[in-house]
Design a protein around this motif. Sequence first.
Motif, PDB file in Angstrom:
ATOM      1  N   ALA A 196      59.239 -24.883   0.102  1.00  0.00           N
ATOM      2  CA  ALA A 196      58.511 -26.090  -0.312  1.00  0.00           C
ATOM      3  C   ALA A 196      57.198 -26.200   0.450  1.00  0.00           C
ATOM      4  O   ALA A 196      56.147 -26.494  -0.131  1.00  0.00           O
ATOM      5  N   ARG A 197      57.245 -25.954   1.759  1.00  0.00           N
ATOM      6  CA  ARG A 197      56.007 -26.039   2.548  1.00  0.00           C
ATOM      7  C   ARG A 197      54.997 -24.999   2.070  1.00  0.00           C
ATOM      8  O   ARG A 197      53.800 -25.297   1.909  1.00  0.00           O
ATOM      9  N   GLU A 198      55.465 -23.786   1.842  1.00  0.00           N
ATOM     10  CA  GLU A 198      54.547 -22.736   1.388  1.00  0.00           C
ATOM     11  C   GLU A 198      53.942 -23.085   0.034  1.00  0.00           C
ATOM     12  O   GLU A 198      52.747 -22.880  -0.206  1.00  0.00           O
ATOM     13  N   LEU A 199      54.754 -23.621  -0.857  1.00  0.00           N
ATOM     14  CA  LEU A 199      54.244 -24.003  -2.173  1.00  0.00           C
ATOM     15  C   LEU A 199      53.202 -25.109  -2.064  1.00  0.00           C
ATOM     16  O   LEU A 199      52.196 -25.103  -2.783  1.00  0.00           O
ATOM     17  N   TYR A 200      53.418 -26.054  -1.164  1.00  0.00           N
ATOM     18  CA  TYR A 200      52.434 -27.120  -0.969  1.00  0.00           C
ATOM     19  C   TYR A 200      51.116 -26.562  -0.432  1.00  0.00           C
ATOM     20  O   TYR A 200      50.033 -27.027  -0.803  1.00  0.00           O
ATOM     21  N   VAL A 201      51.214 -25.570   0.441  1.00  0.00           N
ATOM     22  CA  VAL A 201      49.992 -24.948   0.978  1.00  0.00           C
ATOM     23  C   VAL A 201      49.224 -24.235  -0.134  1.00  0.00           C
ATOM     24  O   VAL A 201      47.994 -24.390  -0.255  1.00  0.00           O
ATOM     25  N   TYR A 202      49.933 -23.467  -0.967  1.00  0.00           N
ATOM     26  CA  TYR A 202      49.251 -22.779  -2.072  1.00  0.00           C
ATOM     27  C   TYR A 202      48.675 -23.784  -3.069  1.00  0.00           C
ATOM     28  O   TYR A 202      47.578 -23.581  -3.598  1.00  0.00           O
ATOM     29  N   ALA A 203      49.401 -24.863  -3.319  1.00  0.00           N
ATOM     30  CA  ALA A 203      48.882 -25.904  -4.204  1.00  0.00           C
ATOM     31  C   ALA A 203      47.587 -26.478  -3.646  1.00  0.00           C
ATOM     32  O   ALA A 203      46.614 -26.720  -4.379  1.00  0.00           O
ATOM     33  N   ALA A 204      47.554 -26.700  -2.332  1.00  0.00           N
ATOM     34  CA  ALA A 204      46.359 -27.261  -1.696  1.00  0.00           C
ATOM     35  C   ALA A 204      45.174 -26.303  -1.780  1.00  0.00           C
ATOM     36  O   ALA A 204      44.044 -26.725  -2.057  1.00  0.00           O
ATOM     37  N   TRP A 205      45.409 -25.013  -1.549  1.00  0.00           N
ATOM     38  CA  TRP A 205      44.312 -24.037  -1.661  1.00  0.00           C
ATOM     39  C   TRP A 205      43.765 -24.002  -3.083  1.00  0.00           C
ATOM     40  O   TRP A 205      42.540 -23.977  -3.290  1.00  0.00           O
ATOM     41  N   LEU A 206      44.641 -24.005  -4.060  1.00  0.00           N
ATOM     42  CA  LEU A 206      44.188 -23.956  -5.453  1.00  0.00           C
ATOM     43  C   LEU A 206      43.432 -25.229  -5.827  1.00  0.00           C
ATOM     44  O   LEU A 206      42.401 -25.172  -6.515  1.00  0.00           O
ATOM     45  N   SER A 207      43.898 -26.373  -5.370  1.00  0.00           N
ATOM     46  CA  SER A 207      43.205 -27.623  -5.674  1.00  0.00           C
ATOM     47  C   SER A 207      41.850 -27.688  -4.974  1.00  0.00           C
ATOM     48  O   SER A 207      40.884 -28.233  -5.521  1.00  0.00           O
ATOM     49  N   GLU A 208      41.768 -27.126  -3.770  1.00  0.00           N
ATOM     50  CA  GLU A 208      40.480 -27.089  -3.068  1.00  0.00           C
ATOM     51  C   GLU A 208      39.479 -26.240  -3.851  1.00  0.00           C
ATOM     52  O   GLU A 208      38.306 -26.614  -4.004  1.00  0.00           O
ATOM     53  N   ALA A 209      39.947 -25.109  -4.380  1.00  0.00           N
ATOM     54  CA  ALA A 209      39.064 -24.275  -5.206  1.00  0.00           C
ATOM     55  C   ALA A 209      38.647 -25.018  -6.475  1.00  0.00           C
ATOM     56  O   ALA A 209      37.475 -24.962  -6.888  1.00  0.00           O
ATOM     57  N   LEU A 210      39.579 -25.733  -7.091  1.00  0.00           N
ATOM     58  CA  LEU A 210      39.260 -26.498  -8.301  1.00  0.00           C
ATOM     59  C   LEU A 210      38.255 -27.607  -8.006  1.00  0.00           C
ATOM     60  O   LEU A 210      37.419 -27.938  -8.849  1.00  0.00           O
ATOM     61  N   ALA A 211      38.332 -28.193  -6.807  1.00  0.00           N
ATOM     62  CA  ALA A 211      37.367 -29.225  -6.432  1.00  0.00           C
ATOM     63  C   ALA A 211      35.949 -28.656  -6.412  1.00  0.00           C
ATOM     64  O   ALA A 211      35.015 -29.243  -6.982  1.00  0.00           O
ATOM     65  N   ASP A 229      43.676 -34.268  -3.985  1.00  0.00           N
ATOM     66  CA  ASP A 229      44.973 -33.616  -4.201  1.00  0.00           C
ATOM     67  C   ASP A 229      45.185 -32.513  -3.169  1.00  0.00           C
ATOM     68  O   ASP A 229      46.286 -32.353  -2.626  1.00  0.00           O
ATOM     69  N   SER A 230      44.145 -31.750  -2.908  1.00  0.00           N
ATOM     70  CA  SER A 230      44.233 -30.690  -1.904  1.00  0.00           C
ATOM     71  C   SER A 230      44.594 -31.272  -0.543  1.00  0.00           C
ATOM     72  O   SER A 230      45.494 -30.761   0.147  1.00  0.00           O
ATOM     73  N   TYR A 231      43.902 -32.331  -0.147  1.00  0.00           N
ATOM     74  CA  TYR A 231      44.176 -32.945   1.158  1.00  0.00           C
ATOM     75  C   TYR A 231      45.616 -33.442   1.237  1.00  0.00           C
ATOM     76  O   TYR A 231      46.302 -33.219   2.258  1.00  0.00           O
ATOM     77  N   GLU A 232      46.087 -34.111   0.191  1.00  0.00           N
ATOM     78  CA  GLU A 232      47.435 -34.683   0.232  1.00  0.00           C
ATOM     79  C   GLU A 232      48.499 -33.599   0.361  1.00  0.00           C
ATOM     80  O   GLU A 232      49.458 -33.744   1.131  1.00  0.00           O
ATOM     81  N   HIS A 233      48.350 -32.503  -0.380  1.00  0.00           N
ATOM     82  CA  HIS A 233      49.335 -31.429  -0.285  1.00  0.00           C
ATOM     83  C   HIS A 233      49.255 -30.729   1.073  1.00  0.00           C
ATOM     84  O   HIS A 233      50.289 -30.385   1.663  1.00  0.00           O
ATOM     85  N   ALA A 234      48.043 -30.521   1.571  1.00  0.00           N
ATOM     86  CA  ALA A 234      47.898 -29.905   2.892  1.00  0.00           C
ATOM     87  C   ALA A 234      48.486 -30.801   3.972  1.00  0.00           C
ATOM     88  O   ALA A 234      49.137 -30.325   4.915  1.00  0.00           O
ATOM     89  N   ASP A 235      48.263 -32.106   3.841  1.00  0.00           N
ATOM     90  CA  ASP A 235      48.794 -33.048   4.813  1.00  0.00           C
ATOM     91  C   ASP A 235      50.320 -33.054   4.794  1.00  0.00           C
ATOM     92  O   ASP A 235      50.970 -33.072   5.843  1.00  0.00           O
ATOM     93  N   GLN A 236      50.903 -33.021   3.592  1.00  0.00           N
ATOM     94  CA  GLN A 236      52.359 -32.973   3.479  1.00  0.00           C
ATOM     95  C   GLN A 236      52.922 -31.712   4.118  1.00  0.00           C
ATOM     96  O   GLN A 236      54.026 -31.719   4.678  1.00  0.00           O
ATOM     97  N   ALA A 237      52.156 -30.626   4.036  1.00  0.00           N
ATOM     98  CA  ALA A 237      52.601 -29.357   4.610  1.00  0.00           C
ATOM     99  C   ALA A 237      52.288 -29.257   6.100  1.00  0.00           C
ATOM    100  O   ALA A 237      52.677 -28.287   6.751  1.00  0.00           O
ATOM    101  N   GLY A 238      51.569 -30.249   6.659  1.00  0.00           N
ATOM    102  CA  GLY A 238      51.219 -30.207   8.072  1.00  0.00           C
ATOM    103  C   GLY A 238      50.192 -29.147   8.409  1.00  0.00           C
ATOM    104  O   GLY A 238      50.199 -28.582   9.507  1.00  0.00           O
ATOM    105  N   HIS A 239      49.280 -28.866   7.476  1.00  0.00           N
ATOM    106  CA  HIS A 239      48.287 -27.793   7.628  1.00  0.00           C
ATOM    107  C   HIS A 239      46.931 -28.426   7.942  1.00  0.00           C
ATOM    108  O   HIS A 239      46.150 -28.753   7.054  1.00  0.00           O
ATOM    109  N   ASP A 240      46.632 -28.583   9.237  1.00  0.00           N
ATOM    110  CA  ASP A 240      45.408 -29.281   9.648  1.00  0.00           C
ATOM    111  C   ASP A 240      44.133 -28.594   9.158  1.00  0.00           C
ATOM    112  O   ASP A 240      43.198 -29.262   8.699  1.00  0.00           O
ATOM    113  N   GLU A 241      44.082 -27.281   9.282  1.00  0.00           N
ATOM    114  CA  GLU A 241      42.868 -26.575   8.866  1.00  0.00           C
ATOM    115  C   GLU A 241      42.587 -26.780   7.384  1.00  0.00           C
ATOM    116  O   GLU A 241      41.446 -27.021   6.974  1.00  0.00           O
ATOM    117  N   LEU A 242      43.630 -26.700   6.574  1.00  0.00           N
ATOM    118  CA  LEU A 242      43.456 -26.870   5.142  1.00  0.00           C
ATOM    119  C   LEU A 242      43.053 -28.308   4.802  1.00  0.00           C
ATOM    120  O   LEU A 242      42.256 -28.541   3.877  1.00  0.00           O
TER     121      LEU A 242
END
Length: 453
Positions: A196-211, A229-242
């Motif tokens: 789930a965490r990995e999927l949220y990270v990939y979702a965040a990267w894809l949404s950042e590209a879409l932005a 959307d990218s920020y929210e998924h990255a935040d849920q995954a605990g990925h500060d850099e993203l």
Amino acid sequence: MSAATIIGARLRKLREEPRDQHGRAHRSREKWALMMRSAAGDDADDLPGVKSLADMIKQWERGDNIPGPIYRPLYAKVTGKPEAELFAEAPDRQARKTSDGPLQGRRDALKLGVAAVAPEVLHRVLRGTAAEAMEFTRLAGATSVGAGTFAHLDAVITEIDRAYSRDTPADLFAMTRSYRHRVADLIQGPHTLKQARELYVYAAWLSEALAWLAHDLGDPFAAESWAVDSYEHADQAGHDELCAWATDAMASIAIYTDRPDRALAAARQGIARAPQTHPLAVRLRAQAARAHARLGDREECEDMLHEAGEVYGRLPARAPLRFTVDTGNLAALAMTSYPASAYIWLGDADRGDFAKARTHAQAAIDEQQALPDSARSPSREAIARVDLGIALAALGEPEEAAAMGRRALASPRLVDSVRSRAGDLDRALAARHPEVPAVRDFHEMYRHVQPAR
């Protein structure tokens, strides 16, 4: 024929009929499981999940055993038929062999409390819970994420990052959006907690590209939505850099829609999340400086540029890669291109703002031209040329300014942000040097590159 087989055939017929013209069952076992859980109402949480319940339905229909007292009322509710009709062949003694009888017994015993039952009963109950533990363990590892899924997504996002400055934004947006929907499907399906965490990270990267792609295509509302959307998924995954990458996109989108307050808030949000030794820490401070400049806050702008320079000087010799992109180049660009824009927006000729803007813009162009072709960003270079043109126009060099504008509009990646800044140059030239032929030529070129609305 056994009672279990007769009942199983009846239950299967009720689920499958009437079949469609292609002979397909009216309802799948998964659909039937959903209907049974719905019929259970508030007690649905006590039932197995849909997949496990569908497996039990398969066993009942095959005649392996007969639904017990927990599931018989649910069958009656779903089918609208009385239990006596559905399970007429089931003898009383069969209740001991039903698939939920032992489960009900365990539940009853545990509800009474272990101290209230005889030792031999407690022993049977506890031994029976081993099967429950095994089912819980199986469910913990249940997943629809294939073994190669993450490797595939990593390859996809790497290619999107590599192709960003090469492919047309519209084509790249369509591909990226397709993968973003696929990741959303995987998030909705069964997966482990780690997955789930990995999927949220990939979702965040894809949404950042879409932005960024939506920003390039000139739709700030969609761009900001994807960035959030990218920020929210990255935040849920605990990925500060993203999270920080997402706020970087938010800041740029807000700058180009003349919302410097929003840009400043996004930059500050990112500064709080970005690792202090990461080039993003430089870039976000330079973003904040641009926002201050748009607000007319000279002191705050220059303080933030100074802070960005200090952080830049402390960066490690080798900057981390963002997939294939050297983030050190992004920091270097932020230290030249962003100050150029900032000093143009401060716009005080007596304080030398346009001379400073010219110096920074030329440095940004030189840095881009020094990079290998695979690392260059045509749109960023074009914006630096526009900034240089605006500075030259203010410094009394309209022909050179118009020439810079023409080179910017000839960029192989003429995105909305380049056209937006070219509009600033067109207005600056028209205000100061309307009679110059080169200025009129640039105006015509600018007018012809505007997209149809």
